[in-house]
Each structure stands twice: as C-alpha cells, then as structure tokens.
Design an enzyme around this catalytic site. Structure first.
Site, PDB file in Angstrom:
ATOM      1  N   TRP A 187      65.442 103.199 -32.177  1.00 32.26           N
ATOM      2  CA  TRP A 187      63.998 103.050 -31.960  1.00 32.26           C
ATOM      3  C   TRP A 187      63.310 104.390 -31.735  1.00 32.26           C
ATOM      4  O   TRP A 187      62.112 104.445 -31.512  1.00 32.26           O
ATOM      5  CB  TRP A 187      63.742 102.143 -30.744  1.00 32.26           C
ATOM      6  CG  TRP A 187      64.528 102.511 -29.534  1.00 32.26           C
ATOM      7  CD1 TRP A 187      64.213 103.451 -28.605  1.00 32.26           C
ATOM      8  CD2 TRP A 187      65.785 101.940 -29.134  1.00 32.26           C
ATOM      9  NE1 TRP A 187      65.183 103.512 -27.645  1.00 32.26           N
ATOM     10  CE2 TRP A 187      66.157 102.588 -27.941  1.00 32.26           C
ATOM     11  CE3 TRP A 187      66.623 100.956 -29.663  1.00 32.26           C
ATOM     12  CZ2 TRP A 187      67.351 102.287 -27.262  1.00 32.26           C
ATOM     13  CZ3 TRP A 187      67.797 100.655 -28.992  1.00 32.26           C
ATOM     14  CH2 TRP A 187      68.153 101.313 -27.809  1.00 32.26           C
ATOM     15  N   ARG A 188      64.070 105.478 -31.784  1.00 34.11           N
ATOM     16  CA  ARG A 188      63.472 106.776 -31.486  1.00 34.11           C
ATOM     17  C   ARG A 188      62.859 107.410 -32.713  1.00 34.11           C
ATOM     18  O   ARG A 188      63.462 107.417 -33.786  1.00 34.11           O
ATOM     19  CB  ARG A 188      64.530 107.721 -30.909  1.00 34.11           C
ATOM     20  CG  ARG A 188      64.737 107.488 -29.443  1.00 34.11           C
ATOM     21  CD  ARG A 188      65.420 108.640 -28.779  1.00 34.11           C
ATOM     22  NE  ARG A 188      65.392 108.413 -27.339  1.00 34.11           N
ATOM     23  CZ  ARG A 188      66.320 108.865 -26.504  1.00 34.11           C
ATOM     24  NH1 ARG A 188      67.333 109.567 -26.961  1.00 34.11           N
ATOM     25  NH2 ARG A 188      66.218 108.609 -25.223  1.00 34.11           N
ATOM     26  N   GLY A 219      70.389  88.031 -22.105  1.00 38.03           N
ATOM     27  CA  GLY A 219      70.019  87.751 -20.724  1.00 38.03           C
ATOM     28  C   GLY A 219      68.531  87.910 -20.450  1.00 38.03           C
ATOM     29  O   GLY A 219      67.768  88.399 -21.295  1.00 38.03           O
ATOM     30  N   GLU A 228      61.612  98.567 -25.401  1.00 36.59           N
ATOM     31  CA  GLU A 228      61.357  98.640 -23.961  1.00 36.59           C
ATOM     32  C   GLU A 228      61.578  97.291 -23.277  1.00 36.59           C
ATOM     33  O   GLU A 228      62.103  97.235 -22.168  1.00 36.59           O
ATOM     34  CB  GLU A 228      59.943  99.152 -23.688  1.00 36.59           C
ATOM     35  CG  GLU A 228      59.769 100.647 -23.944  1.00 36.59           C
ATOM     36  CD  GLU A 228      60.694 101.517 -23.101  1.00 36.59           C
ATOM     37  OE1 GLU A 228      61.136 101.052 -22.029  1.00 36.59           O
ATOM     38  OE2 GLU A 228      60.985 102.643 -23.510  1.00 36.59           O
ATOM     39  N   TYR A 283      55.987 100.209 -15.194  1.00 38.74           N
ATOM     40  CA  TYR A 283      56.899 101.068 -15.954  1.00 38.74           C
ATOM     41  C   TYR A 283      56.727 100.879 -17.466  1.00 38.74           C
ATOM     42  O   TYR A 283      56.523 101.845 -18.208  1.00 38.74           O
ATOM     43  CB  TYR A 283      58.375 100.827 -15.580  1.00 38.74           C
ATOM     44  CG  TYR A 283      59.251 101.366 -16.688  1.00 38.74           C
ATOM     45  CD1 TYR A 283      59.382 102.747 -16.846  1.00 38.74           C
ATOM     46  CD2 TYR A 283      59.815 100.530 -17.649  1.00 38.74           C
ATOM     47  CE1 TYR A 283      60.093 103.276 -17.914  1.00 38.74           C
ATOM     48  CE2 TYR A 283      60.527 101.047 -18.714  1.00 38.74           C
ATOM     49  CZ  TYR A 283      60.665 102.413 -18.844  1.00 38.74           C
ATOM     50  OH  TYR A 283      61.335 102.932 -19.904  1.00 38.74           O
ATOM     51  N   ASP A 313      61.040 104.642 -14.153  1.00 35.96           N
ATOM     52  CA  ASP A 313      62.060 103.595 -14.107  1.00 35.96           C
ATOM     53  C   ASP A 313      63.128 104.016 -13.100  1.00 35.96           C
ATOM     54  O   ASP A 313      62.976 105.019 -12.398  1.00 35.96           O
ATOM     55  CB  ASP A 313      62.660 103.388 -15.496  1.00 35.96           C
ATOM     56  CG  ASP A 313      63.550 104.547 -15.874  1.00 35.96           C
ATOM     57  OD1 ASP A 313      63.277 105.671 -15.426  1.00 35.96           O
ATOM     58  OD2 ASP A 313      64.533 104.338 -16.602  1.00 35.96           O
TER      59      ASP A 313
END
Length: 363
Positions: free
Chosen positions: A26-27, A89, A45, A125, A143
């Site tokens: 994702w960068r 999760g 995120e 955040y 964070d």
DNA sequence: GAGGCGTGGTG
DNA sequence: TCACCAAGCCT
C-alpha cells in the site's frame, strides 16, 4: 513543555526511512506527492488497526483485487465483504470500511481532517494517518508505535497517551519540515522494527538523543498497561444436519463475531453432559481464545432424518453453501471437522436437549 | 472511561 | 502454558 524542537530532534528519521523502509503493497513510491490511491491507504489503515503488517499483507492484496475502489466495495454484499475479511478479526472494521466507502462513493473524499474523522471506524489516529499519508496534510498520527518512540525519546513518565494533545502540537512542525507522509510512516516504522517493546537501540537513528536510553530506562518506558483477565466458559458447539442442510445462526448486529455466521452453541454449564448418544459424533475439543474470553469448545455433529422449525435467528443452510459463508476461526474449525471422521462421544448432552434448544417453540 | 472486540506471533 | 502484544475505535 521543555521538549527540544521536533524538526531538529527528529531530523535523522527521514534519511533513515529512505534506507530502512519496508516495501509494503500500500506504500507509494513518491513520499513527497499525494498518494495515487487514497482508497488503498484507507483500506490498509483499517486493516492495520491492532493487526500486524505480516498478517495484513495477503488480505490487503486480495481485497484490492476484489474491491478495487470505493464504488465496488459500497456495492458488495455484507456476506461477501465479511468473507473477504474472514480470519482477520475485529470484523466491525469491515462494516465500517464498507460504510465509509459508501460515503466516499456518494460524496467524494472529505476535504479536511474533521471530515475524515467523521467516517465510521476512523478515530484520531486513523484520520490523521490517512490525512498525512494519502493527502500530505500535516496531521500528527499517534499510534502505539509513535507513543512508544516519543515516550522514550522525550523521557515521558507515565502513560504517554495522556500527553497526546501536547505531543500533536509538538510534532506538527516536524511533519511540515520533513514531509507529512514520510515522517508519519518513519515514526511508526521505527516503533515497529527498532524501538519495539524490547528495543534494539544499536540500529536506531535517534539513539544518540534518546532520553530513555540515556537513563537506561527503555525497559520501563512506556509503562505496561494492566489488562483484565479473560473470562472462562465452556460450550457444546453443534452441527445439526438434516436433509442436506445444516443449522446456523444468521449474523448478529453486535457482540462477539457480529457479522459472521455461527454454529449453535450450548452453555455446557447449563446443559450438563450425560452418556454420549449413538447418534452423535464428536471430535477432541480445544480452547478458543479471544481478547476477553477463553472458551472450552466441545464440537459435536448430530444427524437427523428430518429438519424441524428452527428457532428465531437460526437458518437451515444447504451444506454446499457453507464455504461461501463468513465464519470465525472457531466455527471454521467445526465446519472443517465435518469432513473428517469423528467418534461416538464419551459424554454429550441429550440429543433431545440439543434439538429443543434450536427449535422454535411449538404453537 | 473501562470494557468489548479476533487472531496470530513471540519470548 | 502463559503473558503480552499488534498502524484503535466505539459505546
């Protein structure tokens, strides 16, 4: 605040990050431009909340293929979205992400930090992280990593989260000086790879100016938070099968495993075990661990000749449809056991008690 | 503001 | 085995 100037104190972070940064899907390549795909930043995120990078990577890759933009996600069905999130999760995040995508698809991206923070699932955040990484806004994203790094660097006593407001004010000029996306990611990267709970200060670009290191107190700063003991319970987890169907709970709106399908579960304290009936199959149980619970799970399989009228919230599902339904790890495990031979249980609840617990009250 | 929310990794 | 953790948020 007697803290030294942030742009100066944090200056070594920028060149360190150019060399040390991990190549994550994702960068963006160019850390000085707005991100070419803000949606990718948003997805990453949400997935990264309380979840490690290595766990997220395969989910992120599949997700972006399946839901390449906010429109695709907004139009997808709930079960489809939860299936793509299955195993990650904190499933509420998937619903928040779908809802946020709906807003973005309808209204476009928010133009400021407050707008981002109004999207569901984005707190202080995540809103700042998206703002700085996707849009280059000078919004300090704090964070757990950033709090740990700054607590040690500035020798902050007690819980650094209590100083969040001061830290944001202090940090903002450093974002402007070194680039919001670059500095935000560098700070977190340092916390994730070097300034870990048990840090390796030899590789730290800030070691020469770190208050905790100078005081030899990296082991006690920041202090560890207390956490509640998980509650223990035990249950029978039951696969009732009849006429090619199995009985499942439809997804709940809230609570544990909300959004997922679940096998019926009977409290083992309330339904005492007797001698195992010949019609039941069982497998060895296991301890299912959640953040605040420890369940002793005893899986059972009961075959019936005929279906019965299911109780409220329970549905008969064709067995062939089972693989497409999103299940938590506990319920996946029983689903997978159905394909392997079980044994007559040594002890189990009375089959009539099982059926009674899953049947609609007769009129 | 403390409790609830999943799962997997680590020492 | 167990305690603790991992790019938090919502109620």
């Amino acid at each position: 605040m007697l803290w030294p100037s942030a742009p100066t104190l944090l200056a070594p972070l920028a060149p360190w990050f150019e060399v040390a940064r991990r190549d994550l899907p994702w960068r963006a390549g160019d850390l000085d431009a707005p991100h070419p795909d803000p949606y990718a930043v948003l997805v990453s995120e949400l997935m990264l909340q309380q979840t490690q990078v290595a766990t997220v990577i395969p989910y992120f890759t599949r997700w972006m293929e399946q839901f390449p933009d906010p429109e695709a996600l907004a139009e997808a069905g709930e079960d489809t979205v939860h299936k793509a999130w299955e195993g990650l999760g904190y499933y509420r995040r998937a619903r928040f992400l779908k809802a946020a995508a709906g807003t973005i698809a309808a209204e476009g991206w928010p133009g400021d930090l407050e707008g981002l923070a109004r999207l569901p699932g984005l707190g202080p955040y995540t809103a700042a992280a998206v703002g700085s990484i996707a849009f280059q806004w000078p919004a300090p994203a704090l964070d757990g990593n950033a709090f740990r790094v700054l607590a040690r660097l500035l020798l902050i006593e007690g819980d650094p989260k209590a100083r969040a407001t001061d830290l944001r004010v202090w940090l903002a000029p450093a974002l402007a000086a070194h680039g919001p996306s670059r500095l935000t990611q560098a700070l977190m990267e340092l916390g994730a790879t070097v300034c870990t709970p048990a840090p390796t200060c030899g590789g730290c670009p800030l070691a020469d100016r770190c208050g905790a290191r100078r005081a030899d107190r990296t082991g006690e700063i920041p202090p560890v938070a207390k956490r509640a003991k998980p509650k223990a319970s035990s249950l029978w987890l039951v696969a009732l099968e009849a006429e090619g169907h199995v009985l499942l709970h439809a997804p709940a709106a809230k609570g544990l495993l909300a959004g997922l399908w679940r096998w019926p579960a009977l409290d083992a304290e309330a339904v005492p075990a007797g001698r195992g009936a010949a019609s039941l199959t069982a497998w060895p149980g296991w301890i299912q661990v959640y953040t605040h619970r420890r369940e002793s799970v005893s899986p059972l399989h009961l075959r019936l000749d005929r279906r019965f009228q299911a109780a409220e919230g329970l549905r008969w599902i064709p067995i062939g449809d089972l693989p497409a339904l999103p299940l938590g790890k506990r319920d996946q495990r029983l689903r997978d056991l159905l394909a392997t031979p079980g044994q007559r249980p040594l002890e189990a609840p009375d089959p009539f008690a099982l059926i009674g617990a899953c049947a609609a009250p007769s009129a």
